[in-house]
Design a protein around this motif. Structure first.
Motif, PDB file in Angstrom:
ATOM      1  N   SER A 129      16.574  63.849   1.706  1.00  0.00           N
ATOM      2  CA  SER A 129      16.940  63.934   3.194  1.00  0.00           C
ATOM      3  C   SER A 129      17.629  65.219   3.477  1.00  0.00           C
ATOM      4  CB  SER A 129      18.068  62.716   3.210  1.00  0.00           C
ATOM      5  OG  SER A 129      18.619  62.754   4.320  1.00  0.00           O
ATOM      6  N   LEU A 130      17.223  65.832   4.675  1.00  0.00           N
ATOM      7  CA  LEU A 130      17.606  67.112   5.147  1.00  0.00           C
ATOM      8  C   LEU A 130      19.330  66.890   5.326  1.00  0.00           C
ATOM      9  CD1 LEU A 130      14.842  67.512   7.786  1.00  0.00           C
ATOM     10  CD2 LEU A 130      15.235  69.255   5.729  1.00  0.00           C
ATOM     11  N   THR A 131      19.607  65.770   5.681  1.00  0.00           N
ATOM     12  CA  THR A 131      21.145  65.707   5.839  1.00  0.00           C
ATOM     13  C   THR A 131      21.690  64.625   5.030  1.00  0.00           C
ATOM     14  OG1 THR A 131      21.095  64.529   7.966  1.00  0.00           O
ATOM     15  CG2 THR A 131      20.921  66.722   8.144  1.00  0.00           C
ATOM     16  N   LEU A 132      23.048  64.881   4.925  1.00  0.00           N
ATOM     17  CA  LEU A 132      23.727  63.736   4.476  1.00  0.00           C
ATOM     18  C   LEU A 132      25.231  63.830   4.691  1.00  0.00           C
ATOM     19  CD1 LEU A 132      22.684  63.856   0.648  1.00  0.00           C
ATOM     20  CD2 LEU A 132      22.356  61.786   2.377  1.00  0.00           C
ATOM     21  N   GLU A 179      15.476  84.469  -3.860  1.00  0.00           N
ATOM     22  CA  GLU A 179      16.683  84.419  -4.802  1.00  0.00           C
ATOM     23  C   GLU A 179      17.687  85.351  -4.778  1.00  0.00           C
ATOM     24  OE1 GLU A 179      17.272  84.870  -9.672  1.00  0.00           O
ATOM     25  OE2 GLU A 179      15.155  85.240  -8.803  1.00  0.00           O
ATOM     26  N   HIS A 180      17.372  86.760  -4.256  1.00  0.00           N
ATOM     27  CA  HIS A 180      18.475  87.875  -4.248  1.00  0.00           C
ATOM     28  C   HIS A 180      19.322  87.488  -3.130  1.00  0.00           C
ATOM     29  CE1 HIS A 180      20.117  91.868  -4.142  1.00  0.00           C
ATOM     30  NE2 HIS A 180      19.685  91.771  -2.808  1.00  0.00           N
ATOM     31  N   GLU A 181      19.005  87.181  -1.975  1.00  0.00           N
ATOM     32  CA  GLU A 181      19.318  86.875  -0.515  1.00  0.00           C
ATOM     33  C   GLU A 181      20.354  85.580  -0.980  1.00  0.00           C
ATOM     34  OE1 GLU A 181      19.507  88.702   2.267  1.00  0.00           O
ATOM     35  OE2 GLU A 181      18.355  90.003   0.937  1.00  0.00           O
ATOM     36  N   LEU A 182      19.958  84.476  -1.483  1.00  0.00           N
ATOM     37  CA  LEU A 182      20.952  83.431  -1.657  1.00  0.00           C
ATOM     38  C   LEU A 182      22.211  83.463  -2.722  1.00  0.00           C
ATOM     39  CD1 LEU A 182      18.632  82.055   0.113  1.00  0.00           C
ATOM     40  CD2 LEU A 182      19.225  79.810  -1.112  1.00  0.00           C
ATOM     41  N   LYS A 183      21.636  84.391  -3.593  1.00  0.00           N
ATOM     42  CA  LYS A 183      22.660  84.694  -4.680  1.00  0.00           C
ATOM     43  C   LYS A 183      23.894  85.531  -4.006  1.00  0.00           C
ATOM     44  CE  LYS A 183      20.173  84.227  -9.065  1.00  0.00           C
ATOM     45  NZ  LYS A 183      19.741  85.021 -10.078  1.00  0.00           N
ATOM     46  N   ALA A 184      23.267  86.375  -3.094  1.00  0.00           N
ATOM     47  CA  ALA A 184      24.428  87.246  -2.324  1.00  0.00           C
ATOM     48  C   ALA A 184      25.095  86.464  -1.473  1.00  0.00           C
ATOM     49  CB  ALA A 184      23.409  88.342  -1.693  1.00  0.00           C
ATOM     50  N   ALA A 185      24.614  85.510  -0.845  1.00  0.00           N
ATOM     51  CA  ALA A 185      25.284  84.452  -0.104  1.00  0.00           C
ATOM     52  C   ALA A 185      26.332  83.395  -0.702  1.00  0.00           C
ATOM     53  CB  ALA A 185      24.286  83.671   0.841  1.00  0.00           C
ATOM     54  N   GLY A 186      26.272  83.531  -1.988  1.00  0.00           N
ATOM     55  CA  GLY A 186      26.834  82.655  -2.711  1.00  0.00           C
ATOM     56  C   GLY A 186      26.548  81.405  -3.250  1.00  0.00           C
ATOM     57  N   TRP A 187      25.200  81.246  -3.291  1.00  0.00           N
ATOM     58  CA  TRP A 187      24.424  80.102  -4.213  1.00  0.00           C
ATOM     59  C   TRP A 187      24.462  80.453  -5.514  1.00  0.00           C
ATOM     60  CZ3 TRP A 187      21.857  75.858  -1.364  1.00  0.00           C
ATOM     61  CH2 TRP A 187      22.056  75.921  -0.189  1.00  0.00           C
ATOM     62  N   ALA A 188      24.548  79.446  -6.299  1.00  0.00           N
ATOM     63  CA  ALA A 188      24.572  79.535  -7.432  1.00  0.00           C
ATOM     64  C   ALA A 188      23.090  79.735  -8.016  1.00  0.00           C
ATOM     65  CB  ALA A 188      25.271  78.329  -8.318  1.00  0.00           C
ATOM     66  N   GLU A 189      23.013  80.100  -9.409  1.00  0.00           N
ATOM     67  CA  GLU A 189      21.652  80.313 -10.185  1.00  0.00           C
ATOM     68  C   GLU A 189      20.808  79.102 -10.227  1.00  0.00           C
ATOM     69  OE1 GLU A 189      21.493  82.418 -13.528  1.00  0.00           O
ATOM     70  OE2 GLU A 189      21.241  84.452 -12.533  1.00  0.00           O
ATOM     71  N   ASP A 190      21.724  77.805 -10.479  1.00  0.00           N
ATOM     72  CA  ASP A 190      21.342  76.467 -10.569  1.00  0.00           C
ATOM     73  C   ASP A 190      21.002  75.869  -9.437  1.00  0.00           C
ATOM     74  OD1 ASP A 190      23.776  76.086 -10.247  1.00  0.00           O
ATOM     75  OD2 ASP A 190      24.316  75.095 -12.313  1.00  0.00           O
ATOM     76  N   ALA A 191      21.393  76.418  -8.230  1.00  0.00           N
ATOM     77  CA  ALA A 191      21.202  75.733  -7.045  1.00  0.00           C
ATOM     78  C   ALA A 191      19.642  75.138  -6.895  1.00  0.00           C
ATOM     79  CB  ALA A 191      21.379  76.546  -5.740  1.00  0.00           C
ATOM     80  N   THR A 192      19.577  73.896  -6.617  1.00  0.00           N
ATOM     81  CA  THR A 192      18.291  73.178  -6.539  1.00  0.00           C
ATOM     82  C   THR A 192      17.338  73.553  -5.415  1.00  0.00           C
ATOM     83  OG1 THR A 192      19.315  71.126  -7.427  1.00  0.00           O
ATOM     84  CG2 THR A 192      17.088  70.825  -6.489  1.00  0.00           C
ATOM     85  N   VAL A 193      16.101  74.013  -5.858  1.00  0.00           N
ATOM     86  CA  VAL A 193      15.054  74.542  -4.712  1.00  0.00           C
ATOM     87  C   VAL A 193      13.777  73.589  -4.998  1.00  0.00           C
ATOM     88  CG1 VAL A 193      13.902  76.312  -4.201  1.00  0.00           C
ATOM     89  CG2 VAL A 193      15.863  76.860  -5.446  1.00  0.00           C
ATOM     90  N   LEU A 194      13.429  73.125  -3.768  1.00  0.00           N
ATOM     91  CA  LEU A 194      12.188  72.299  -3.487  1.00  0.00           C
ATOM     92  C   LEU A 194      11.123  72.912  -2.856  1.00  0.00           C
ATOM     93  CD1 LEU A 194      10.761  69.386  -3.756  1.00  0.00           C
ATOM     94  CD2 LEU A 194      11.795  69.222  -1.312  1.00  0.00           C
ATOM     95  N   SER A 233      18.804  73.203  -0.503  1.00  0.00           N
ATOM     96  CA  SER A 233      19.680  72.110   0.135  1.00  0.00           C
ATOM     97  C   SER A 233      20.632  71.555  -0.645  1.00  0.00           C
ATOM     98  CB  SER A 233      18.956  71.115   1.087  1.00  0.00           C
ATOM     99  OG  SER A 233      20.045  70.228   1.751  1.00  0.00           O
ATOM    100  N   PRO A 234      22.139  71.493  -0.280  1.00  0.00           N
ATOM    101  CA  PRO A 234      22.956  70.812  -1.135  1.00  0.00           C
ATOM    102  C   PRO A 234      22.773  69.231  -1.226  1.00  0.00           C
ATOM    103  CG  PRO A 234      24.023  71.378   0.874  1.00  0.00           C
ATOM    104  CD  PRO A 234      22.684  71.905   0.993  1.00  0.00           C
ATOM    105  N   THR A 235      21.807  68.783  -0.466  1.00  0.00           N
ATOM    106  CA  THR A 235      21.484  67.498  -0.398  1.00  0.00           C
ATOM    107  C   THR A 235      20.334  67.195  -1.365  1.00  0.00           C
ATOM    108  OG1 THR A 235      19.533  67.570   1.173  1.00  0.00           O
ATOM    109  CG2 THR A 235      21.732  67.494   2.186  1.00  0.00           C
ATOM    110  N   LEU A 236      19.439  68.053  -2.116  1.00  0.00           N
ATOM    111  CA  LEU A 236      18.543  67.633  -3.074  1.00  0.00           C
ATOM    112  C   LEU A 236      18.949  66.983  -4.182  1.00  0.00           C
ATOM    113  CD1 LEU A 236      16.513  71.117  -2.874  1.00  0.00           C
ATOM    114  CD2 LEU A 236      15.907  68.872  -1.552  1.00  0.00           C
ATOM    115  N   GLY A 237      18.034  65.689  -4.417  1.00  0.00           N
ATOM    116  CA  GLY A 237      18.384  65.304  -5.576  1.00  0.00           C
ATOM    117  C   GLY A 237      19.551  63.885  -5.473  1.00  0.00           C
ATOM    118  N   ALA A 238      19.766  63.912  -4.297  1.00  0.00           N
ATOM    119  CA  ALA A 238      20.875  62.991  -3.735  1.00  0.00           C
ATOM    120  C   ALA A 238      20.565  61.451  -4.119  1.00  0.00           C
ATOM    121  CB  ALA A 238      21.348  62.944  -2.375  1.00  0.00           C
TER     122      ALA A 238
END
Length: 270
Positions: A129-132, A179-194, A233-238
């Motif tokens: 889901s794109l939103t939760l 990867e570089h831009e998202l880490k610079a924006a504060g996303w963690a290395e283990d953030a889920t990507v689809l 997205s923070p919704t991935l894997g929900a």
């Protein structure tokens, strides 16, 4: 009736790949078409299967913009149904306005039939889901800067700083930058990507799940280097979360214009 219309070109969204995901309106127009110019590099020729026998069908994958618009202008005659068949939705990375302007100058009417975007198809294929509720209510559709520059204020780092759902088009060869831009924006290395390659395409769809740290290697191993939607997205894997905030719309204690809230006992609440 469509065959009584003046000179007109219809821009029809073919959807993400599966020909059955075209809209009913789009399919019905194809069934009445006199000429169809389809984007063969992205749209399956099977999307023209409903065209009548007399319909002139041409693939535009080797054509320049001027050749595309010249062809459309040449075919557009009063009473004829002329279709520009595009991947996904014509208004999203579809060069729609670039093609419409010459038609306007030629006094040819234009109509647009929307289509299903690959962003929506990718999430559907992955059952995500794109939103939760209380996780994110915002979806950003964007791309990574490459040969096409991004407007001021729309760098990936700036957009990613909101930590909402990001759908990245046309960017699969730029995973290192992502990867570089998202880490610079504060996303963690283990953030889920689809990553979904050719979402909804029969026998060609691939779904890759990973993290910011390993998604590039996984895509390289799967030989995915084109036609892929990237979603962070923070919704991935929900689907597998033990605790999930539920929508108020279906909450028994929530009143809306179709249903009154129910009284819930303390025992039921516990």
């Amino acid at each position: 009736m469509i065959n009584q219309l003046p000179a007109r070109v219809w821009f029809v969204g073919a959807g993400p790949g599966d020909v059955d995901l075209i809209t009913v309106k789009g399919r019905d127009l194809i069934a009445r078409a006199d000429a169809i110019l389809f984007a063969g590099s992205l749209v399956q020729s099977a999307a023209t299967q409903w065209a009548p026998a007399h319909c002139l069908i041409k693939d535009s994958k080797e054509m320049r913009l001027e050749q595309i618009t010249d062809w459309l202008i040449e075919q557009a005659q009063p009473g004829k149904v002329v279709i520009r068949l595009q991947t996904g939705d014509p208004g999203l990375y579809g060069a729609l306005i670039e093609m419409v302007q010459p038609l306007d100058k030629a006094n040819i009417s234009v109509e647009v039939v929307p289509g299903v975007s690959s962003a929506f198809a990718a999430m559907a294929c992955a059952v995500e889901s794109l939103t939760l509720p209380e996780v994110t209510q915002t979806v950003i559709l964007t791309r990574v800067e490459g040969r096409t520059p991004m407007p001021e204020g729309e760098s990936l780092q700036e957009l990613a700083s909101h930590h909402t759902t990001l759908c990245l088009f046309l960017s699969i060869t730029l995973l290192s930058s992502i990867e570089h831009e998202l880490k610079a924006a504060g996303w963690a290395e283990d953030a889920t990507v689809l990553v979904v390659h050719k979402a909804s395409w029969p026998d060609e769809q691939q779904i890759i799940r990973g993290t910011l740290a390993n998604i590039r290697d996984k895509c390289r191993e799967a030989k995915i280097n084109s036609q892929a939607m990237i979603i962070i997205s923070p919704t991935l894997g929900a689907r597998h979360w033990p605790d999930l905030k539920k929508s108020k719309l279906y909450d028994a204690g929530f009143t809306h214009r179709f249903r009154r809230a129910e009284r819930i006992s303390n025992k039921e609440q516990s």
